[in-house]
Design an enzyme around this catalytic site. Structure first.
Site, short mmCIF file in Angstrom:
data_model
loop_
_atom_site.label_atom_id
_atom_site.label_comp_id
_atom_site.label_asym_id
_atom_site.label_seq_id
_atom_site.Cartn_x
_atom_site.Cartn_y
_atom_site.Cartn_z
N SER A 134 0.87 -1.19 0.00
CA SER A 134 0.00 0.00 0.00
C SER A 134 0.89 1.23 0.00
O SER A 134 2.02 1.19 0.54
CB SER A 134 -0.88 0.04 1.26
N TYR A 147 -2.60 -1.29 10.98
CA TYR A 147 -2.53 -1.63 9.54
C TYR A 147 -1.17 -1.24 8.97
O TYR A 147 -0.46 -2.06 8.37
CB TYR A 147 -3.66 -0.91 8.82
N LYS A 151 2.06 -3.40 7.14
CA LYS A 151 2.34 -3.16 5.72
C LYS A 151 3.82 -2.74 5.56
O LYS A 151 4.48 -3.11 4.60
CB LYS A 151 1.39 -2.11 5.14
N1 LIG Z 1 -8.69 -0.28 -1.14
C1 LIG Z 1 -7.64 0.51 -0.90
O1 LIG Z 1 -7.77 1.75 -0.81
C2 LIG Z 1 -6.25 -0.08 -0.77
C3 LIG Z 1 -5.17 0.81 -0.85
C4 LIG Z 1 -3.88 0.29 -0.74
C5 LIG Z 1 -3.68 -1.06 -0.57
N2 LIG Z 1 -4.76 -1.89 -0.50
C6 LIG Z 1 -4.48 -3.31 -0.32
O2 LIG Z 1 -4.91 -4.00 -1.46
C7 LIG Z 1 -5.30 -5.33 -1.10
C8 LIG Z 1 -6.71 -5.60 -1.60
O3 LIG Z 1 -7.56 -4.63 -1.00
P1 LIG Z 1 -9.07 -4.38 -1.47
O4 LIG Z 1 -9.28 -2.92 -1.42
O5 LIG Z 1 -9.37 -5.12 -2.71
O6 LIG Z 1 -9.82 -5.02 -0.19
P2 LIG Z 1 -11.25 -5.73 -0.02
O7 LIG Z 1 -12.17 -5.30 -1.11
O8 LIG Z 1 -11.64 -5.49 1.38
O9 LIG Z 1 -10.88 -7.29 -0.23
C9 LIG Z 1 -10.04 -7.93 0.69
C10 LIG Z 1 -9.87 -9.38 0.32
O10 LIG Z 1 -9.01 -10.01 1.30
C11 LIG Z 1 -9.63 -11.19 1.80
N3 LIG Z 1 -9.30 -11.44 3.19
C12 LIG Z 1 -9.32 -10.56 4.24
N4 LIG Z 1 -9.02 -11.21 5.38
C13 LIG Z 1 -8.81 -12.52 5.06
C14 LIG Z 1 -8.49 -13.69 5.80
N5 LIG Z 1 -8.33 -13.68 7.13
N6 LIG Z 1 -8.35 -14.87 5.12
C15 LIG Z 1 -8.52 -14.92 3.79
N7 LIG Z 1 -8.85 -13.85 3.02
C16 LIG Z 1 -8.99 -12.66 3.66
C17 LIG Z 1 -11.14 -10.91 1.65
O11 LIG Z 1 -11.82 -12.14 1.63
P3 LIG Z 1 -13.33 -12.32 2.22
O12 LIG Z 1 -14.07 -11.05 1.94
O13 LIG Z 1 -13.85 -13.51 1.45
O14 LIG Z 1 -13.17 -12.56 3.67
C18 LIG Z 1 -11.18 -10.15 0.33
O15 LIG Z 1 -11.19 -11.03 -0.76
C19 LIG Z 1 -5.15 -5.41 0.42
O16 LIG Z 1 -3.91 -5.99 0.75
C20 LIG Z 1 -5.18 -3.95 0.86
O17 LIG Z 1 -4.47 -3.76 2.07
C21 LIG Z 1 -6.05 -1.44 -0.61
#
Ligand SMILES: NC(=O)c1ccc[n+]([C@@H]2O[C@H](COP(=O)([O-])OP(=O)(O)OC[C@H]3O[C@@H](n4cnc5c(N)ncnc54)[C@H](OP(=O)(O)O)[C@@H]3O)[C@@H](O)[C@H]2O)c1
Length: 227
Positions: A134, A147, A151
């Site tokens: 991130s 968090y 990271k």
């Molecule tokens: N969105 C942002 O602004 C942002 C910015 C920077 C970085 N990121 C990073 O990008 C990545 C994807 O984020 P996103 O925005 O797509 O998030 P999201 O929509 O919340 O999706 C998160 C995914 O991670 C899975 N997950 C969470 N906890 C888990 C666990 N204990 N075991 C197995 N699976 C788990 C969830 O599965 P279930 O729902 O099936 O539990 C879901 O598929 C993450 O690493 C996040 O930190 C996001």
């Protein structure tokens, strides 16, 4: 050439969009998440393989790798995408449980999958590992310590892995997306990147020419100025 991919966090957001894009190209994908209904929908619509695993359980993480490897035959690309924010609160209010949960999912699961992948990929002297970190690990923010700190740990580990994996011809990329409009955050953010766009950057990186490695992929929505 068809390549195989194991991706975590595939049931929502950036991961789900990455699976859809990879499956529409020349990739065979093993997807995982926790929600069985969302995973079944994805398998049906995108045409990927997959199984539910909870990444907070370290034994489940190791068996995920073995299950995916058996199912795919080999793993050419590992995308450690799963992550979550265990809560926005000031340091004085961060519980040991929040820190442990963040460690397990935001760091340990990716570390274990990298370890298993490197064992396999080093034998073939090829492969690509992408750790979705991130832009928070390029800066910091109040109320994000649980968090942000893990990271940063994943960032530090990825930097070490880049140097070790290079010796066995395995590519490693730290992926640093900025704000993306997904279920990750409780409120809608239409001014942030769309999940499809964030995924497109990851897919493009997998298509990097064979003689090039991308160590860091940092990208943000235009509204973001925390750099
Ligand atoms: N969105 C942002 O602004 C942002 C910015 C920077 C970085 N990121 C990073 O990008 C990545 C994807 O984020 P996103 O925005 O797509 O998030 P999201 O929509 O919340 O999706 C998160 C995914 O991670 C899975 N997950 C969470 N906890 C888990 C666990 N204990 N075991 C197995 N699976 C788990 C969830 O599965 P279930 O729902 O099936 O539990 C879901 O598929 C993450 O690493 C996040 O930190 C996001």
């Amino acid at each position: 050439m068809n390549r195989t991919v194991l991706i975590t966090g595939a049931t929502r957001g950036i991961g789900r969009e990455t699976v859809k894009q990879l499956c529409s190209q020349d990739f065979t994908v093993f997807a995982t998440g926790r929600d069985p209904n969302l995973l079944d929908q994805l398998k049906e619509t995108a045409g990927c393989l997959g199984e539910v695993f909870d990444l907070s359980d370290s034994e489940a993480v190791v068996s995920l790798y073995e299950t995916a490897r058996t199912s795919l035959g080999r793993i050419d690309v590992l995308i450690n995408n799963a992550g979550f924010n265990p809560g926005k609160n000031p340091v004085a209010e961060v519980s040991a449980e929040q820190m442990d949960a963040s460690y397990a999912v935001n760091f340990r699961a990716s570390f274990l999958l990298c370890r298993e992948a490197l064992k396999e990929m080093s034998g073939r002297k090829s492969g690509h590992i992408l750790n979705v970190i991130s832009t928070i690990a390029r800066t910091s923010a109040p109320n994000y310590s649980a968090y942000c700190s893990l990271k940063y740990a994943l960032h530090g580990f990825t930097q070490c892995l880049i140097k070790e994996a290079r010796q066995v011809n395995v590519k490693v990329t730290g992926v640093y997306p900025g704000g993306t409009d997904t279920d990750f955050r409780p409120e809608e953010r239409p001014d942030y990147m769309r999940a499809e766009s964030a995924a497109k950057m990851i897919v493009q990186c997998i298509h990097t020419p064979q003689d090039v490695t991308v160590h860091e992929l940092v990208y943000r929505p235009m509204v973001e100025s925390n750099f």
